[in-house]
Design a protein around this motif. Sequence first.
Motif, PDB file in Angstrom:
ATOM      1  N   MET A  26       0.861  -1.183   0.000  1.00 14.55           N
ATOM      2  CA  MET A  26       0.000   0.000   0.000  1.00 14.55           C
ATOM      3  C   MET A  26       0.896   1.231   0.000  1.00 14.55           C
ATOM      4  SD  MET A  26      -3.120   1.068   2.553  1.00 14.55           S
ATOM      5  CE  MET A  26      -2.332   1.476   4.079  1.00 14.55           C
ATOM      6  N   ALA A  27       0.636   2.150  -0.924  1.00 16.58           N
ATOM      7  CA  ALA A  27       1.385   3.412  -0.978  1.00 16.58           C
ATOM      8  C   ALA A  27       1.046   4.255   0.245  1.00 16.58           C
ATOM      9  CB  ALA A  27       1.055   4.165  -2.254  1.00 16.58           C
ATOM     10  N   GLU A  28       2.049   4.947   0.738  1.00 21.32           N
ATOM     11  CA  GLU A  28       1.858   5.807   1.909  1.00 21.32           C
ATOM     12  C   GLU A  28       0.952   6.982   1.524  1.00 21.32           C
ATOM     13  OE1 GLU A  28       2.397   5.812   5.726  1.00 21.32           O
ATOM     14  OE2 GLU A  28       4.061   4.827   4.738  1.00 21.32           O
ATOM     15  N   THR A  29      -0.052   7.256   2.335  1.00 17.72           N
ATOM     16  CA  THR A  29      -0.948   8.386   2.122  1.00 17.72           C
ATOM     17  C   THR A  29      -0.814   9.325   3.320  1.00 17.72           C
ATOM     18  OG1 THR A  29      -2.498   6.978   0.921  1.00 17.72           O
ATOM     19  CG2 THR A  29      -3.330   9.093   1.695  1.00 17.72           C
ATOM     20  N   TYR A  30      -0.649  10.612   3.019  1.00 16.64           N
ATOM     21  CA  TYR A  30      -0.452  11.622   4.057  1.00 16.64           C
ATOM     22  C   TYR A  30      -1.601  12.626   4.052  1.00 16.64           C
ATOM     23  CZ  TYR A  30       4.254   9.786   4.215  1.00 16.64           C
ATOM     24  OH  TYR A  30       5.325   8.954   4.335  1.00 16.64           O
ATOM     25  N   TYR A  31      -1.895  13.135   5.237  1.00 16.63           N
ATOM     26  CA  TYR A  31      -2.932  14.153   5.399  1.00 16.63           C
ATOM     27  C   TYR A  31      -2.442  15.217   6.364  1.00 16.63           C
ATOM     28  CZ  TYR A  31      -6.515  11.249   3.228  1.00 16.63           C
ATOM     29  OH  TYR A  31      -7.239  10.524   2.335  1.00 16.63           O
ATOM     30  N   THR A  32      -2.927  16.430   6.160  1.00 18.22           N
ATOM     31  CA  THR A  32      -2.871  17.407   7.230  1.00 18.22           C
ATOM     32  C   THR A  32      -4.260  17.439   7.839  1.00 18.22           C
ATOM     33  OG1 THR A  32      -3.259  19.174   5.623  1.00 18.22           O
ATOM     34  CG2 THR A  32      -0.994  18.820   6.346  1.00 18.22           C
ATOM     35  N   HIS A  33      -4.309  17.674   9.138  1.00 17.54           N
ATOM     36  CA  HIS A  33      -5.569  17.689   9.890  1.00 17.54           C
ATOM     37  C   HIS A  33      -5.403  18.731  10.981  1.00 17.54           C
ATOM     38  CE1 HIS A  33      -8.154  16.413  13.248  1.00 17.54           C
ATOM     39  NE2 HIS A  33      -8.976  16.034  12.301  1.00 17.54           N
ATOM     40  N   ALA A  34      -6.455  19.479  11.242  1.00 12.28           N
ATOM     41  CA  ALA A  34      -6.366  20.498  12.291  1.00 12.28           C
ATOM     42  C   ALA A  34      -7.680  20.667  13.008  1.00 12.28           C
ATOM     43  CB  ALA A  34      -5.933  21.837  11.701  1.00 12.28           C
ATOM     44  N   LEU A  35      -7.573  20.961  14.281  1.00  8.98           N
ATOM     45  CA  LEU A  35      -8.691  21.420  15.094  1.00  8.98           C
ATOM     46  C   LEU A  35      -8.564  22.932  15.167  1.00  8.98           C
ATOM     47  CD1 LEU A  35      -9.962  20.308  18.524  1.00  8.98           C
ATOM     48  CD2 LEU A  35      -9.047  22.599  18.255  1.00  8.98           C
ATOM     49  N   TRP A  36      -9.677  23.616  14.953  1.00  2.81           N
ATOM     50  CA  TRP A  36      -9.709  25.082  15.038  1.00  2.81           C
ATOM     51  C   TRP A  36     -10.866  25.487  15.945  1.00  2.81           C
ATOM     52  CZ3 TRP A  36      -5.572  26.680  12.386  1.00  2.81           C
ATOM     53  CH2 TRP A  36      -5.168  25.972  11.251  1.00  2.81           C
ATOM     54  N   ARG A  37     -10.582  26.156  17.043  1.00  6.73           N
ATOM     55  CA  ARG A  37     -11.640  26.717  17.890  1.00  6.73           C
ATOM     56  C   ARG A  37     -11.603  28.223  17.684  1.00  6.73           C
ATOM     57  NH1 ARG A  37     -14.952  24.456  21.157  1.00  6.73           N
ATOM     58  NH2 ARG A  37     -13.674  22.596  21.408  1.00  6.73           N
ATOM     59  N   VAL A  38     -12.586  28.714  16.944  1.00  4.92           N
ATOM     60  CA  VAL A  38     -12.619  30.101  16.484  1.00  4.92           C
ATOM     61  C   VAL A  38     -13.169  31.018  17.577  1.00  4.92           C
ATOM     62  CG1 VAL A  38     -13.596  31.609  14.696  1.00  4.92           C
ATOM     63  CG2 VAL A  38     -12.896  29.281  14.113  1.00  4.92           C
ATOM     64  N   LYS A  39     -12.593  32.204  17.675  1.00  8.76           N
ATOM     65  CA  LYS A  39     -13.107  33.207  18.606  1.00  8.76           C
ATOM     66  C   LYS A  39     -14.539  33.542  18.201  1.00  8.76           C
ATOM     67  CE  LYS A  39      -8.530  35.256  19.170  1.00  8.76           C
ATOM     68  NZ  LYS A  39      -7.669  36.400  18.801  1.00  8.76           N
ATOM     69  N   PRO A  40     -15.481  33.544  19.164  1.00  9.34           N
ATOM     70  CA  PRO A  40     -16.877  33.841  18.833  1.00  9.34           C
ATOM     71  C   PRO A  40     -16.999  35.143  18.036  1.00  9.34           C
ATOM     72  CG  PRO A  40     -16.705  33.086  21.091  1.00  9.34           C
ATOM     73  CD  PRO A  40     -15.296  33.280  20.598  1.00  9.34           C
ATOM     74  N   GLY A  41     -17.831  35.098  17.004  1.00  7.20           N
ATOM     75  CA  GLY A  41     -18.047  36.253  16.140  1.00  7.20           C
ATOM     76  C   GLY A  41     -17.128  36.292  14.940  1.00  7.20           C
ATOM     77  N   ASN A  42     -16.145  35.412  14.886  1.00  4.60           N
ATOM     78  CA  ASN A  42     -15.182  35.381  13.781  1.00  4.60           C
ATOM     79  C   ASN A  42     -15.378  34.189  12.842  1.00  4.60           C
ATOM     80  OD1 ASN A  42     -13.249  37.654  14.251  1.00  4.60           O
ATOM     81  ND2 ASN A  42     -13.154  36.661  16.248  1.00  4.60           N
ATOM     82  N   GLU A  43     -16.480  33.483  12.976  1.00  2.00           N
ATOM     83  CA  GLU A  43     -16.680  32.254  12.213  1.00  2.00           C
ATOM     84  C   GLU A  43     -16.655  32.479  10.697  1.00  2.00           C
ATOM     85  OE1 GLU A  43     -18.566  31.814  16.265  1.00  2.00           O
ATOM     86  OE2 GLU A  43     -18.685  33.313  14.685  1.00  2.00           O
ATOM     87  N   GLU A  44     -17.355  33.487  10.213  1.00  2.77           N
ATOM     88  CA  GLU A  44     -17.390  33.727   8.762  1.00  2.77           C
ATOM     89  C   GLU A  44     -16.041  34.196   8.246  1.00  2.77           C
ATOM     90  OE1 GLU A  44     -19.813  32.663   6.764  1.00  2.77           O
ATOM     91  OE2 GLU A  44     -20.704  31.917   8.636  1.00  2.77           O
ATOM     92  N   ALA A  45     -15.351  35.044   8.998  1.00  6.23           N
ATOM     93  CA  ALA A  45     -14.006  35.484   8.610  1.00  6.23           C
ATOM     94  C   ALA A  45     -13.055  34.288   8.580  1.00  6.23           C
ATOM     95  CB  ALA A  45     -13.498  36.556   9.568  1.00  6.23           C
ATOM     96  N   PHE A  46     -13.217  33.370   9.531  1.00  4.55           N
ATOM     97  CA  PHE A  46     -12.392  32.165   9.566  1.00  4.55           C
ATOM     98  C   PHE A  46     -12.611  31.322   8.312  1.00  4.55           C
ATOM     99  CE2 PHE A  46     -12.191  27.621  10.330  1.00  4.55           C
ATOM    100  CZ  PHE A  46     -10.859  27.475  10.675  1.00  4.55           C
ATOM    101  N   ILE A  47     -13.865  31.112   7.946  1.00 10.26           N
ATOM    102  CA  ILE A  47     -14.169  30.301   6.755  1.00 10.26           C
ATOM    103  C   ILE A  47     -13.517  30.916   5.520  1.00 10.26           C
ATOM    104  CG2 ILE A  47     -16.028  29.530   5.209  1.00 10.26           C
ATOM    105  CD1 ILE A  47     -17.777  29.296   7.815  1.00 10.26           C
ATOM    106  N   GLU A  48     -13.598  32.219   5.365  1.00 14.75           N
ATOM    107  CA  GLU A  48     -12.983  32.890   4.213  1.00 14.75           C
ATOM    108  C   GLU A  48     -11.457  32.774   4.262  1.00 14.75           C
ATOM    109  OE1 GLU A  48     -14.548  33.893   1.473  1.00 14.75           O
ATOM    110  OE2 GLU A  48     -16.278  33.030   2.506  1.00 14.75           O
TER     111      GLU A  48
END
Length: 102
Positions: free
Chosen positions: A1-23
Motif C-alpha cells: 500500500m502506498a503511503e498516504t499523508y494528510y494534514t488535519h487540524a482542530l480550530w476553535r474560532v473566537k466567537p463572532g469570527n466564524e465567517e471570517a475564519f471560513i474565508e
Amino acid sequence: MAETYYTHALWRVKPGNEEAFIEAWKELGKAFGQLSSTPGNGTLIRSLTDPTLFYSFGPWDSLEDIEAMRRDAQAQQAIQRIIELCNEAAPGAYHVVAEVQL
C-alpha cells in the motif's frame, strides 16, 4: 500500500469570527493548491453543536510536500491569519495506518 499523508487540524474560532475564519481557510486552500502538482480537495467541517469548533483535513502526495508547505512563506502567512482568528489551533500531519470499506 502506498503511503498516504494528510494534514488535519482542530480550530476553535473566537466567537463572532466564524465567517471570517471560513474565508481565511478558503484562502489557505488556494495557497496550498499552488504548492501541489496534483491538487486534491481540502475539507473544512463545523460542529453542529458548537459553531466555533471546526476541523479541516486534506491529502498530500508526500511528506516532502507537507514539509515544503511548512517552509512556504505564503502558506505560513495564510496559516497565521487563521490562527489569529482562533482561541485554539492544533494543526498536524498524519499518515494512513488502516482503512475499512463501509
